[in-house]
Each structure stands twice: as C-alpha cells, then as structure tokens.
Design a protein around this motif. Structure first.
Motif, PDB file in Angstrom:
ATOM      1  N   GLN A  54      38.042  32.306  36.217  1.00  0.00           N
ATOM      2  CA  GLN A  54      37.175  33.269  35.531  1.00  0.00           C
ATOM      3  C   GLN A  54      37.709  34.693  35.722  1.00  0.00           C
ATOM      4  N   ASP A  55      38.043  35.033  36.953  1.00  0.00           N
ATOM      5  CA  ASP A  55      38.497  36.395  37.264  1.00  0.00           C
ATOM      6  C   ASP A  55      39.809  36.752  36.572  1.00  0.00           C
ATOM      7  N   TYR A  56      40.762  35.820  36.550  1.00  0.00           N
ATOM      8  CA  TYR A  56      42.099  36.140  36.060  1.00  0.00           C
ATOM      9  C   TYR A  56      42.373  35.701  34.627  1.00  0.00           C
ATOM     10  N   ARG A  57      41.629  34.678  34.150  1.00  0.00           N
ATOM     11  CA  ARG A  57      41.920  34.152  32.818  1.00  0.00           C
ATOM     12  C   ARG A  57      40.720  34.204  31.891  1.00  0.00           C
ATOM     13  N   GLY A  58      39.561  34.634  32.418  1.00  0.00           N
ATOM     14  CA  GLY A  58      38.363  34.732  31.598  1.00  0.00           C
ATOM     15  C   GLY A  58      37.801  33.385  31.178  1.00  0.00           C
ATOM     16  N   LYS A  59      38.158  32.323  31.924  1.00  0.00           N
ATOM     17  CA  LYS A  59      37.694  30.971  31.602  1.00  0.00           C
ATOM     18  C   LYS A  59      36.814  30.474  32.739  1.00  0.00           C
ATOM     19  N   ASP A  60      35.544  30.243  32.430  1.00  0.00           N
ATOM     20  CA  ASP A  60      34.559  29.865  33.441  1.00  0.00           C
ATOM     21  C   ASP A  60      34.493  28.345  33.602  1.00  0.00           C
ATOM     22  N   THR A  61      35.610  27.770  34.015  1.00  0.00           N
ATOM     23  CA  THR A  61      35.698  26.333  34.231  1.00  0.00           C
ATOM     24  C   THR A  61      36.756  26.058  35.301  1.00  0.00           C
ATOM     25  N   PRO A  62      36.568  24.992  36.067  1.00  0.00           N
ATOM     26  CA  PRO A  62      37.633  24.653  37.023  1.00  0.00           C
ATOM     27  C   PRO A  62      38.888  24.206  36.276  1.00  0.00           C
ATOM     28  N   THR A  63      40.025  24.463  36.854  1.00  0.00           N
ATOM     29  CA  THR A  63      41.303  24.050  36.290  1.00  0.00           C
ATOM     30  C   THR A  63      42.149  23.477  37.420  1.00  0.00           C
ATOM     31  N   ASP A  64      43.314  22.956  37.091  1.00  0.00           N
ATOM     32  CA  ASP A  64      44.142  22.325  38.110  1.00  0.00           C
ATOM     33  C   ASP A  64      44.987  23.319  38.908  1.00  0.00           C
ATOM     34  N   VAL A  65      45.605  24.266  38.215  1.00  0.00           N
ATOM     35  CA  VAL A  65      46.451  25.248  38.892  1.00  0.00           C
ATOM     36  C   VAL A  65      46.344  26.586  38.170  1.00  0.00           C
ATOM     37  N   VAL A  66      46.270  27.649  38.953  1.00  0.00           N
ATOM     38  CA  VAL A  66      46.330  29.007  38.416  1.00  0.00           C
ATOM     39  C   VAL A  66      47.583  29.645  39.004  1.00  0.00           C
ATOM     40  N   SER A  67      48.416  30.176  38.135  1.00  0.00           N
ATOM     41  CA  SER A  67      49.674  30.812  38.526  1.00  0.00           C
ATOM     42  C   SER A  67      49.570  32.303  38.279  1.00  0.00           C
ATOM     43  N   LEU A  68      49.805  33.076  39.312  1.00  0.00           N
ATOM     44  CA  LEU A  68      49.789  34.529  39.177  1.00  0.00           C
ATOM     45  C   LEU A  68      51.207  35.039  39.420  1.00  0.00           C
ATOM     46  N   GLU A  69      51.853  35.406  38.328  1.00  0.00           N
ATOM     47  CA  GLU A  69      53.217  35.919  38.410  1.00  0.00           C
ATOM     48  C   GLU A  69      53.174  37.370  38.867  1.00  0.00           C
ATOM     49  N   TYR A  70      54.010  37.687  39.840  1.00  0.00           N
ATOM     50  CA  TYR A  70      54.091  39.058  40.321  1.00  0.00           C
ATOM     51  C   TYR A  70      55.162  39.784  39.525  1.00  0.00           C
ATOM     52  N   GLU A  71      54.769  40.891  38.949  1.00  0.00           N
ATOM     53  CA  GLU A  71      55.707  41.689  38.167  1.00  0.00           C
ATOM     54  C   GLU A  71      55.769  43.087  38.762  1.00  0.00           C
ATOM     55  N   PRO A  72      56.810  43.351  39.556  1.00  0.00           N
ATOM     56  CA  PRO A  72      56.907  44.676  40.180  1.00  0.00           C
ATOM     57  C   PRO A  72      57.110  45.766  39.143  1.00  0.00           C
ATOM     58  N   GLU A  73      56.595  46.932  39.465  1.00  0.00           N
ATOM     59  CA  GLU A  73      56.796  48.070  38.577  1.00  0.00           C
ATOM     60  C   GLU A  73      58.251  48.511  38.647  1.00  0.00           C
ATOM     61  N   THR A  74      58.746  48.977  37.524  1.00  0.00           N
ATOM     62  CA  THR A  74      60.112  49.465  37.477  1.00  0.00           C
ATOM     63  C   THR A  74      60.155  50.871  38.058  1.00  0.00           C
ATOM     64  N   ILE A  75      61.104  51.067  38.955  1.00  0.00           N
ATOM     65  CA  ILE A  75      61.290  52.380  39.572  1.00  0.00           C
ATOM     66  C   ILE A  75      62.605  52.933  39.049  1.00  0.00           C
ATOM     67  N   SER A  76      62.557  54.130  38.505  1.00  0.00           N
ATOM     68  CA  SER A  76      63.788  54.702  37.975  1.00  0.00           C
ATOM     69  C   SER A  76      64.154  55.968  38.753  1.00  0.00           C
ATOM     70  N   PHE A  77      65.444  56.196  38.843  1.00  0.00           N
ATOM     71  CA  PHE A  77      65.976  57.359  39.548  1.00  0.00           C
ATOM     72  C   PHE A  77      66.927  58.098  38.613  1.00  0.00           C
ATOM     73  N   ASP A  78      67.138  59.355  38.897  1.00  0.00           N
ATOM     74  CA  ASP A  78      68.128  60.124  38.148  1.00  0.00           C
ATOM     75  C   ASP A  78      69.493  59.470  38.317  1.00  0.00           C
ATOM     76  N   ALA A  79      70.319  59.596  37.304  1.00  0.00           N
ATOM     77  CA  ALA A  79      71.634  58.953  37.313  1.00  0.00           C
ATOM     78  C   ALA A  79      72.495  59.413  38.485  1.00  0.00           C
ATOM     79  N   ASP A  80      72.300  60.650  38.954  1.00  0.00           N
ATOM     80  CA  ASP A  80      73.131  61.165  40.046  1.00  0.00           C
ATOM     81  C   ASP A  80      72.530  60.910  41.430  1.00  0.00           C
ATOM     82  N   PHE A  81      71.422  60.171  41.499  1.00  0.00           N
ATOM     83  CA  PHE A  81      70.772  59.879  42.778  1.00  0.00           C
ATOM     84  C   PHE A  81      71.593  58.846  43.542  1.00  0.00           C
ATOM     85  N   ASP A  82      71.978  59.179  44.762  1.00  0.00           N
ATOM     86  CA  ASP A  82      72.723  58.268  45.627  1.00  0.00           C
ATOM     87  C   ASP A  82      71.719  57.617  46.580  1.00  0.00           C
TER      88      ASP A  82
END
Length: 163
Positions: A54-82
């Motif tokens: 219900q919390d993650y998929r909006g479905k108020d029923t039991p299911t067999d498996v819930v998979s929560l993929e972790y997607e890290p935020e992209t961190i960008s740096f200036d091209a000259d950053f060492d």
C-alpha cells in the motif's frame, strides 16, 4: 555481494536464509554484478507486506514480493575538480546499495501449493524475481517480460532450483 537478512516472522530457518544468499550471489555473478554491491531482504507475513504494498505501490492487498530499487542521486562536479581518493571511495561505497526485497512467506507457501512445487523453489523464485527488479529488469511490457522471465528461469535452472 553482501546481503543483509532480516526475518520479521521468526519462521525462516538459517539454512533457508543461507541458501537464499548463495542463490542471489550466483544470480549476481550470472548478470555480472560488481562484487561490492549490497542489498537487503526482509521476510514478512501477509499483513506486513500488504502495508508495504500500500505504502510503495498504492495497492491495498498482500503480494508475494515487493522490490525497492535504490537509485542514488547523481552528483556532478566541475570538469577541473580533482577528486580526492577518500571522497571517491566514499562515493563508491554510497553507490554500493542496490535495493531491498520484502518477501511474504505466507504468499510463498500459498503459491508453492498452487503451482505444485516446493516452498524452497518458490522462495528462490521470489528472491531471484525481486533481485532482477532491483537490477533494472521489469515485466510491464511484453518484450521486457520475455527477457526477465527467461533470465530468471535460466538462473534458477543453472543453479539447480527447478520445478
């Protein structure tokens, strides 16, 4: 791959948990996942997975498996950053967690009975199915479904966990 296991049911044997770890490490090598990756599995009962569903998929029923993929935020740096080596190591460690699975042991038993195969086969199937989801596989459209389902069956068969 490191896998953190939690049994909220108190009913999943240590052997079953260790077998799942072995199977998922096999699956990880099968899809060439880097060894430093990490994930979590929590075994739950139907009432708990229903809340998660219900919390993650909006479905108020039991299911067999819930998979929560972790997607890290992209961190960008200036091209000259060492980037210092210590920061690079921290970013790589931060990027190691790929996701988590919640598996209902009640649904697993129900489905094992319905499909006339073992509980161990069903638990392995659900673990591999969820594992593939957190690694970017899906089955929402027919072409993706064919790829994902063929791969999960190939992994289970190669591992020796057949119907």
């Amino acid at each position: 791959m490191y896998i953190e296991m939690t049994d909220n049911t108190g009913k999943v044997s240590d052997d079953m948990q260790q077998d799942t770890i072995k199977l998922l490490n096999f699956a990880a090598s099968f899809i060439h996942l880097p060894e430093h990756k990490e994930m979590a599995i929590t075994y739950v009962l139907n009432d708990e997975i229903q809340k998660i569903n219900q919390d993650y998929r909006g479905k108020d029923t039991p299911t067999d498996v819930v998979s929560l993929e972790y997607e890290p935020e992209t961190i960008s740096f200036d091209a000259d950053f060492d980037m210092p080596e210590a920061l690079q190591a921290e970013l790589e460690e931060f990027d190691s967690f790929i996701g988590e699975l919640f598996i209902s042991i009640e649904k697993a038993q129900e489905q094992a009975d319905n499909y006339a195969h073992s509980y161990e086969r069903e638990m392995g199937f659900l673990a591999v199915h969820g594992f593939l989801h957190i690694n970017g596989y899906d089955h929402m459209i027919e072409e993706e479904e064919k790829v994902m389902f063929a791969l999960q069956e190939e992994i289970l068969t190669a591992y020796g966990l057949t119907r």
